[in-house]
Design a protein around this motif. Structure first.
Motif, PDB file in Angstrom:
ATOM      1  N   ASP A  82       0.808  -1.213   0.000  1.00 48.77           N
ATOM      2  CA  ASP A  82       0.000   0.000   0.000  1.00 48.77           C
ATOM      3  C   ASP A  82       0.846   1.271   0.000  1.00 48.77           C
ATOM      4  OD1 ASP A  82       0.926  -0.576   2.539  1.00 48.77           O
ATOM      5  OD2 ASP A  82      -0.789   0.315   3.540  1.00 48.77           O
ATOM      6  N   LYS A  83       2.173   1.114   0.079  1.00 45.24           N
ATOM      7  CA  LYS A  83       3.071   2.271   0.102  1.00 45.24           C
ATOM      8  C   LYS A  83       3.766   2.408  -1.248  1.00 45.24           C
ATOM      9  CE  LYS A  83       3.836   1.795   5.008  1.00 45.24           C
ATOM     10  NZ  LYS A  83       4.747   1.388   6.039  1.00 45.24           N
ATOM     11  N   PRO A  84       4.068   3.620  -1.681  1.00 44.68           N
ATOM     12  CA  PRO A  84       4.764   3.788  -2.961  1.00 44.68           C
ATOM     13  C   PRO A  84       6.177   3.215  -2.894  1.00 44.68           C
ATOM     14  CG  PRO A  84       4.536   5.898  -1.845  1.00 44.68           C
ATOM     15  CD  PRO A  84       3.774   4.889  -1.034  1.00 44.68           C
ATOM     16  N   TRP A  85       6.608   2.657  -3.991  1.00 48.86           N
ATOM     17  CA  TRP A  85       7.958   2.103  -4.062  1.00 48.86           C
ATOM     18  C   TRP A  85       8.911   3.203  -4.487  1.00 48.86           C
ATOM     19  CZ3 TRP A  85      11.371   1.279  -8.204  1.00 48.86           C
ATOM     20  CH2 TRP A  85      12.482   0.524  -7.879  1.00 48.86           C
ATOM     21  N   PRO A  86       9.968   3.453  -3.699  1.00 48.88           N
ATOM     22  CA  PRO A  86      10.907   4.526  -4.057  1.00 48.88           C
ATOM     23  C   PRO A  86      11.867   4.065  -5.154  1.00 48.88           C
ATOM     24  CG  PRO A  86      11.599   3.493  -2.030  1.00 48.88           C
ATOM     25  CD  PRO A  86      10.305   2.845  -2.435  1.00 48.88           C
ATOM     26  N   ASN A  87      11.617   4.470  -6.364  1.00 52.22           N
ATOM     27  CA  ASN A  87      12.458   4.071  -7.477  1.00 52.22           C
ATOM     28  C   ASN A  87      13.797   4.793  -7.386  1.00 52.22           C
ATOM     29  OD1 ASN A  87      13.605   3.312  -9.861  1.00 52.22           O
ATOM     30  ND2 ASN A  87      11.867   3.849 -11.115  1.00 52.22           N
ATOM     31  N   ASN A  88      14.873   4.020  -7.245  1.00 51.29           N
ATOM     32  CA  ASN A  88      16.197   4.626  -7.178  1.00 51.29           C
ATOM     33  C   ASN A  88      16.995   4.368  -8.449  1.00 51.29           C
ATOM     34  OD1 ASN A  88      16.937   1.988  -6.976  1.00 51.29           O
ATOM     35  ND2 ASN A  88      17.938   2.162  -4.998  1.00 51.29           N
ATOM     36  N   TYR A  89      16.371   3.767  -9.440  1.00 49.31           N
ATOM     37  CA  TYR A  89      17.002   3.513 -10.737  1.00 49.31           C
ATOM     38  C   TYR A  89      18.309   2.751 -10.595  1.00 49.31           C
ATOM     39  CZ  TYR A  89      13.521   6.913 -12.090  1.00 49.31           C
ATOM     40  OH  TYR A  89      12.334   7.564 -12.262  1.00 49.31           O
ATOM     41  N   GLY A  90      18.401   1.858  -9.610  1.00 47.93           N
ATOM     42  CA  GLY A  90      19.593   1.049  -9.421  1.00 47.93           C
ATOM     43  C   GLY A  90      20.790   1.797  -8.882  1.00 47.93           C
ATOM     44  N   VAL A  91      20.552   2.924  -8.221  1.00 47.63           N
ATOM     45  CA  VAL A  91      21.639   3.748  -7.704  1.00 47.63           C
ATOM     46  C   VAL A  91      21.633   3.652  -6.176  1.00 47.63           C
ATOM     47  CG1 VAL A  91      22.544   6.101  -7.566  1.00 47.63           C
ATOM     48  CG2 VAL A  91      21.425   5.323  -9.649  1.00 47.63           C
ATOM     49  N   TRP A  92      22.811   3.531  -5.587  1.00 46.35           N
ATOM     50  CA  TRP A  92      22.936   3.506  -4.139  1.00 46.35           C
ATOM     51  C   TRP A  92      22.864   4.920  -3.580  1.00 46.35           C
ATOM     52  CZ3 TRP A  92      22.271  -1.079  -2.187  1.00 46.35           C
ATOM     53  CH2 TRP A  92      22.649  -2.197  -2.923  1.00 46.35           C
ATOM     54  N   GLU A  93      22.449   5.045  -2.336  1.00 48.03           N
ATOM     55  CA  GLU A  93      22.303   6.354  -1.697  1.00 48.03           C
ATOM     56  C   GLU A  93      23.607   7.149  -1.720  1.00 48.03           C
ATOM     57  OE1 GLU A  93      20.848   8.347   2.506  1.00 48.03           O
ATOM     58  OE2 GLU A  93      20.517   6.219   2.160  1.00 48.03           O
ATOM     59  N   SER A  94      24.732   6.479  -1.518  1.00 48.82           N
ATOM     60  CA  SER A  94      26.018   7.187  -1.533  1.00 48.82           C
ATOM     61  C   SER A  94      26.303   7.779  -2.920  1.00 48.82           C
ATOM     62  CB  SER A  94      27.151   6.257  -1.119  1.00 48.82           C
ATOM     63  OG  SER A  94      27.246   5.165  -2.021  1.00 48.82           O
ATOM     64  N   GLU A  95      25.814   7.139  -3.973  1.00 51.10           N
ATOM     65  CA  GLU A  95      25.999   7.675  -5.318  1.00 51.10           C
ATOM     66  C   GLU A  95      25.163   8.946  -5.515  1.00 51.10           C
ATOM     67  OE1 GLU A  95      25.039   3.913  -7.159  1.00 51.10           O
ATOM     68  OE2 GLU A  95      27.048   3.856  -8.022  1.00 51.10           O
ATOM     69  N   PHE A  96      23.952   8.958  -4.944  1.00 49.63           N
ATOM     70  CA  PHE A  96      23.144  10.174  -4.987  1.00 49.63           C
ATOM     71  C   PHE A  96      23.870  11.310  -4.263  1.00 49.63           C
ATOM     72  CE2 PHE A  96      19.157   7.599  -5.712  1.00 49.63           C
ATOM     73  CZ  PHE A  96      18.827   8.194  -6.910  1.00 49.63           C
ATOM     74  N   ASP A  97      24.454  10.994  -3.101  1.00 48.47           N
ATOM     75  CA  ASP A  97      25.183  12.012  -2.337  1.00 48.47           C
ATOM     76  C   ASP A  97      26.356  12.572  -3.144  1.00 48.47           C
ATOM     77  OD1 ASP A  97      23.432  11.604  -0.246  1.00 48.47           O
ATOM     78  OD2 ASP A  97      24.798  10.276   0.863  1.00 48.47           O
ATOM     79  N   ALA A  98      27.098  11.693  -3.800  1.00 48.56           N
ATOM     80  CA  ALA A  98      28.241  12.131  -4.609  1.00 48.56           C
ATOM     81  C   ALA A  98      27.771  12.981  -5.786  1.00 48.56           C
ATOM     82  CB  ALA A  98      29.033  10.930  -5.100  1.00 48.56           C
ATOM     83  N   LEU A  99      26.681  12.571  -6.412  1.00 47.24           N
ATOM     84  CA  LEU A  99      26.150  13.338  -7.540  1.00 47.24           C
ATOM     85  C   LEU A  99      25.656  14.713  -7.075  1.00 47.24           C
ATOM     86  CD1 LEU A  99      25.549  13.353 -10.554  1.00 47.24           C
ATOM     87  CD2 LEU A  99      23.362  12.282 -10.056  1.00 47.24           C
ATOM     88  N   HIS A 100      25.003  14.738  -5.911  1.00 46.42           N
ATOM     89  CA  HIS A 100      24.532  16.009  -5.369  1.00 46.42           C
ATOM     90  C   HIS A 100      25.709  16.947  -5.074  1.00 46.42           C
ATOM     91  CE1 HIS A 100      22.198  18.949  -3.194  1.00 46.42           C
ATOM     92  NE2 HIS A 100      23.013  18.817  -2.154  1.00 46.42           N
ATOM     93  N   ALA A 101      26.820  16.390  -4.560  1.00 46.17           N
ATOM     94  CA  ALA A 101      28.000  17.216  -4.280  1.00 46.17           C
ATOM     95  C   ALA A 101      28.580  17.803  -5.562  1.00 46.17           C
ATOM     96  CB  ALA A 101      29.056  16.377  -3.550  1.00 46.17           C
ATOM     97  N   MET A 102      28.510  17.043  -6.655  1.00 48.40           N
ATOM     98  CA  MET A 102      29.060  17.506  -7.939  1.00 48.40           C
ATOM     99  C   MET A 102      28.102  18.464  -8.648  1.00 48.40           C
ATOM    100  SD  MET A 102      30.733  13.938  -9.384  1.00 48.40           S
ATOM    101  CE  MET A 102      30.300  14.375 -11.017  1.00 48.40           C
ATOM    102  N   MET A 103      26.785  18.213  -8.492  1.00 44.59           N
ATOM    103  CA  MET A 103      25.786  18.995  -9.227  1.00 44.59           C
ATOM    104  C   MET A 103      24.619  19.367  -8.313  1.00 44.59           C
ATOM    105  SD  MET A 103      25.767  16.755 -12.738  1.00 44.59           S
ATOM    106  CE  MET A 103      24.974  18.001 -13.735  1.00 44.59           C
ATOM    107  N   PRO A 104      24.809  20.290  -7.372  1.00 46.81           N
ATOM    108  CA  PRO A 104      23.757  20.646  -6.421  1.00 46.81           C
ATOM    109  C   PRO A 104      22.497  21.187  -7.069  1.00 46.81           C
ATOM    110  CG  PRO A 104      25.623  22.140  -6.213  1.00 46.81           C
ATOM    111  CD  PRO A 104      26.021  21.062  -7.175  1.00 46.81           C
ATOM    112  N   LEU A 128      20.774  19.909  -9.230  1.00 49.16           N
ATOM    113  CA  LEU A 128      19.803  18.825  -9.439  1.00 49.16           C
ATOM    114  C   LEU A 128      18.883  18.662  -8.236  1.00 49.16           C
ATOM    115  CD1 LEU A 128      22.021  16.110 -11.147  1.00 49.16           C
ATOM    116  CD2 LEU A 128      20.413  17.684 -12.229  1.00 49.16           C
ATOM    117  N   LYS A 129      19.296  19.163  -7.095  1.00 50.06           N
ATOM    118  CA  LYS A 129      18.507  19.115  -5.852  1.00 50.06           C
ATOM    119  C   LYS A 129      18.111  17.669  -5.499  1.00 50.06           C
ATOM    120  CE  LYS A 129      16.975  23.781  -6.450  1.00 50.06           C
ATOM    121  NZ  LYS A 129      15.954  24.706  -6.731  1.00 50.06           N
ATOM    122  N   LEU A 130      19.104  16.808  -5.504  1.00 49.23           N
ATOM    123  CA  LEU A 130      18.857  15.420  -5.126  1.00 49.23           C
ATOM    124  C   LEU A 130      18.752  15.337  -3.655  1.00 49.23           C
ATOM    125  CD1 LEU A 130      21.339  13.764  -7.613  1.00 49.23           C
ATOM    126  CD2 LEU A 130      18.888  13.980  -7.858  1.00 49.23           C
TER     127      LEU A 130
END
Length: 84
Positions: free
Chosen positions: A58-80, A82-84
């Motif tokens: 009954d809860k939405p599935w958080p689609n992460n497109y096969g990316v780990w949370e640490s990769e999102f953090d690294a991408l956010h540091a490189m390209m803020p 994007l507002k990840l």
């Protein structure tokens, strides 16, 4: 009463049944992308009765497109911008 939705074959409607009344050839735990595809393949191509079990249907599935949370953090540091 505890109930579960049991998916039916194409052309048949889903039926709500009590968990104690269910039987199957195998159970797939987790209804994310991988679990859903595995359950479908086992049922459709393997001809098995499959129970797809997930406590959070009954809860939405958080689609992460096969990316780990640490990769999102690294991408956010490189390209803020994007507002990840």
């Amino acid at each position: 009463e505890a109930g579960a939705f049991m998916a039916a074959a194409p052309g048949r409607s889903r039926v709500t049944v009590a968990a104690a009344d269910m039987s199957c050839d195998c159970a797939v735990i987790g209804a994310g992308p991988a679990g859903s595809v595995i359950a479908w393949l086992l049922a459709e191509r393997g001809g098995l009765e499959v129970a797809l079990v997930d406590p959070n249907l009954d809860k939405p599935w958080p689609n992460n497109y096969g990316v780990w949370e640490s990769e999102f953090d690294a991408l956010h540091a490189m390209m803020p911008e994007l507002k990840l």
